[in-house]
Design an enzyme around this catalytic site. Structure first.
Site, mmCIF file in Angstrom:
data_model
loop_
_atom_site.group_PDB
_atom_site.id
_atom_site.type_symbol
_atom_site.label_atom_id
_atom_site.label_comp_id
_atom_site.label_asym_id
_atom_site.label_seq_id
_atom_site.Cartn_x
_atom_site.Cartn_y
_atom_site.Cartn_z
ATOM 1 N N HIS A 188 0.899 -1.164 0.000
ATOM 2 C CA HIS A 188 0.000 0.000 0.000
ATOM 3 C C HIS A 188 0.933 1.207 0.000
ATOM 4 O O HIS A 188 1.443 1.611 1.039
ATOM 5 C CB HIS A 188 -0.882 -0.053 1.245
ATOM 6 C CG HIS A 188 -1.810 1.110 1.401
ATOM 7 N ND1 HIS A 188 -3.154 0.950 1.617
ATOM 8 C CD2 HIS A 188 -1.582 2.446 1.380
ATOM 9 C CE1 HIS A 188 -3.723 2.158 1.720
ATOM 10 N NE2 HIS A 188 -2.788 3.072 1.588
ATOM 11 N N HIS B 169 -3.494 -0.775 -5.694
ATOM 12 C CA HIS B 169 -4.345 0.408 -5.989
ATOM 13 C C HIS B 169 -3.569 1.659 -6.399
ATOM 14 O O HIS B 169 -3.637 2.696 -5.752
ATOM 15 C CB HIS B 169 -5.279 0.720 -4.819
ATOM 16 C CG HIS B 169 -4.688 0.634 -3.441
ATOM 17 N ND1 HIS B 169 -3.551 1.296 -3.096
ATOM 18 C CD2 HIS B 169 -5.084 -0.043 -2.345
ATOM 19 C CE1 HIS B 169 -3.280 1.036 -1.830
ATOM 20 N NE2 HIS B 169 -4.197 0.223 -1.352
ATOM 21 N N ASP C 218 -10.204 -3.669 -4.557
ATOM 22 C CA ASP C 218 -10.072 -3.031 -3.247
ATOM 23 C C ASP C 218 -11.464 -2.897 -2.611
ATOM 24 O O ASP C 218 -11.761 -1.903 -1.933
ATOM 25 C CB ASP C 218 -9.366 -1.670 -3.323
ATOM 26 C CG ASP C 218 -8.883 -1.193 -1.954
ATOM 27 O OD1 ASP C 218 -9.013 -1.952 -0.965
ATOM 28 O OD2 ASP C 218 -8.403 -0.049 -1.865
ATOM 29 N N PHE D 55 -12.465 4.959 5.287
ATOM 30 C CA PHE D 55 -12.080 4.892 3.877
ATOM 31 C C PHE D 55 -12.592 3.591 3.265
ATOM 32 O O PHE D 55 -12.493 2.540 3.892
ATOM 33 C CB PHE D 55 -10.554 4.906 3.749
ATOM 34 C CG PHE D 55 -9.901 6.181 4.215
ATOM 35 C CD1 PHE D 55 -9.781 7.261 3.358
ATOM 36 C CD2 PHE D 55 -9.402 6.300 5.511
ATOM 37 C CE1 PHE D 55 -9.167 8.441 3.774
ATOM 38 C CE2 PHE D 55 -8.783 7.471 5.939
ATOM 39 C CZ PHE D 55 -8.669 8.546 5.069
HETATM 40 ZN ZN LIG Z 1 -4.599 -0.428 0.585
#
Ligand SMILES: [Zn+2]
Length: 426
Positions: A174, A233, A306, A324
């Site tokens: 990430h 992502h 995701d 989120f």
């Molecule tokens: Zn992530």
């Protein structure tokens, strides 16, 4: 035996048909028809290999109020996914062989999509002590990641890559610099300033990707086996350029992009609706265009959801406090089929590849092409348009940033090894 009649075939190799596909004993028996008890009329539809999602949050164990294995894997097959990689940032995190085994066994008993757990790279995902990669892999883990956390210690990431390399396990990151990201809730820039919201800059992602690529370079130099880094992502033009350069230089790096970063921009935040709050944040149009370019030229290997379910109550909090995440397992393919292929002429063959052979390559799995003898993990897709209605979701997260969007390409039949796991034929 199942016969899907008069159906067009699409896989990473191209488009063919219409043909009559005979399925039995868990495999494609023939592309020239035959006798079957169950006959499905595939006229107007197309058949593709089952999708593989590299990045889904199924929330079990610990947050089953948001999602659990049953609701998540049912959402997966409804979205055309026959295989799914679950993220380990559960409560507690999946950081032991026992936890991986428990997930795999429970998922297997459900008989929906096949679950391939990702395990934490570090104990409790604290970024300090590496987990036992070999034992985790033996238990069924296919990927190591501290997703949700940001691997602040480059030395730990390097050690993780060196540990995973001889096992052939990819390490997924990430990629956001925690210091630069601060408490940003949307993309940093003029719009965030105008709305008075704390911004998360594109440089937070780019800086971290640049660092991680240097860490990969180091691991590659120090390891006899090939370490593999996967960027999760990816959301920015600059981050994409860095991955493109690295690939051209021969670095063993792969990357994914999400349905939301490919179809939405920061403009959506003008509504102040936390539905659009996601990490990394929705970016500007220039970033989105760069990602589409990256899908075409191979800088991006996969489209990964995701899928990040929360309760509606959480997502209805104010923008600063809401969590989120965007749920998307059930709409990912129709969304991109419609927005990229139908509206922009993005090649269908490549789109299907980004849901099938692309993510399979990231995990080191062989390609899945529609030929006689191929395992019958398949999805039948119907181009007929209908609007997105989250009330009909199998996911517990019954909300969507795409509510009401009229999409085609819905999965109407999903098979795992010849077994029907989802059927919505008219
Ligand atoms: Zn992530």
């Amino acid at each position: 035996m199942i016969l899907i009649r008069n159906v067009r075939l699409v896989d990473a190799m191209g488009e063919r048909g219409p043909l009559d596909v005979l399925i039995g004993e868990g495999r494609i028996l023939s592309l020239e028809g035959g006798e079957a008890k169950q006959v499905v009329d595939g006229t107007g539809c197309f058949l593709a290999p089952g999708f593989l999602d590299l990045h889904a949050h199924l929330r079990e164990p610990g947050e089953e109020v948001k999602e659990d294995l049953f609701s998540g894997l049912l959402a997966a097959v409804r979205g055309g996914y026959t295989d799914l990689v679950s993220m380990p940032n559960t409560k507690p995190p999946v950081d032991t062989p026992e936890a991986v085994r428990a997930l795999k066994e429970k998922a297997k008993a459900l008989g929906l999509a096949r679950l391939h757990p990702a395990a934490a790279l570090t104990e409790k995902q604290e970024g300090k002590t590496l987990t036992p990669a070999g034992l985790l892999q033996e238990a069924g883990a296919v990927l190591l990641t501290d997703d949700g956390r940001t691997n602040e210690d480059a030395g730990v990431l390097a050690a993780g890559l060196l540990m995973a390399a001889p096992l052939g396990l990819p390490v997924a990151v990430h990629a956001e610099d925690a210091g630069l990201r601060r408490n940003g809730v949307m993309n940093d820039g003029p719009l965030a300033d105008l709305l008075g919201l704390p911004g998360n800059p594109t440089e937070a992602e780019a800086a971290r990707i640049a660092r991680d690529l240097e860490v990969l370079r180091y691991a590659l130099r120090r390891s006899p086996a090939t370490p593999r880094l996967h960027v999760q992502h990816l959301s920015t033009k600059r981050g994409l350029e860095l991955v493109r350069e690295a690939k051209r230089a021969g670095l063993p790096v792969t990357a994914e992009a999400t349905p939301h970063h490919l179809t939405l921009t920061e403009e959506a935040l003008r509504t102040f609706d936390p539905l659009f709050k996601v990490a990394p944040p929705l970016r500007g149009e220039e970033d989105r265009e760069a990602l589409l370019e990256g899908l075409l030229d191979g800088t991006l290997d996969a489209i990964a959801t995701d899928h990040a379910p929360h309760t509606l109550a959480e997502k209805e909090m104010d923008l600063l406090r809401a969590p989120f995440g965007i749920p998307s397992l059930e709409v990912a393919f129709p969304l991109l089929y419609t927005e990229l292929h139908l509206k922009r002429g993005f090649p269908l063959r490549r789109l299907v590849e980004l849901f099938t052979d692309g993510p399979r390559r990231v995990l080191g799995l062989p390609p899945l092409h529609l030929e006689e003898g191929t395992e019958a993990s398949l999805v039948l897709l119907d181009p007929k348009e209908r609007p997105v209605d989250p009330q009909g979701f199998a996911s517990k997260a019954r909300f969507s940033p795409w509510t009401g969007w009229r999409l085609g390409g819905w999965p109407v039949l999903t098979l795992v090894e010849g077994r029907i796991v989802h059927e919505a034929l008219e």
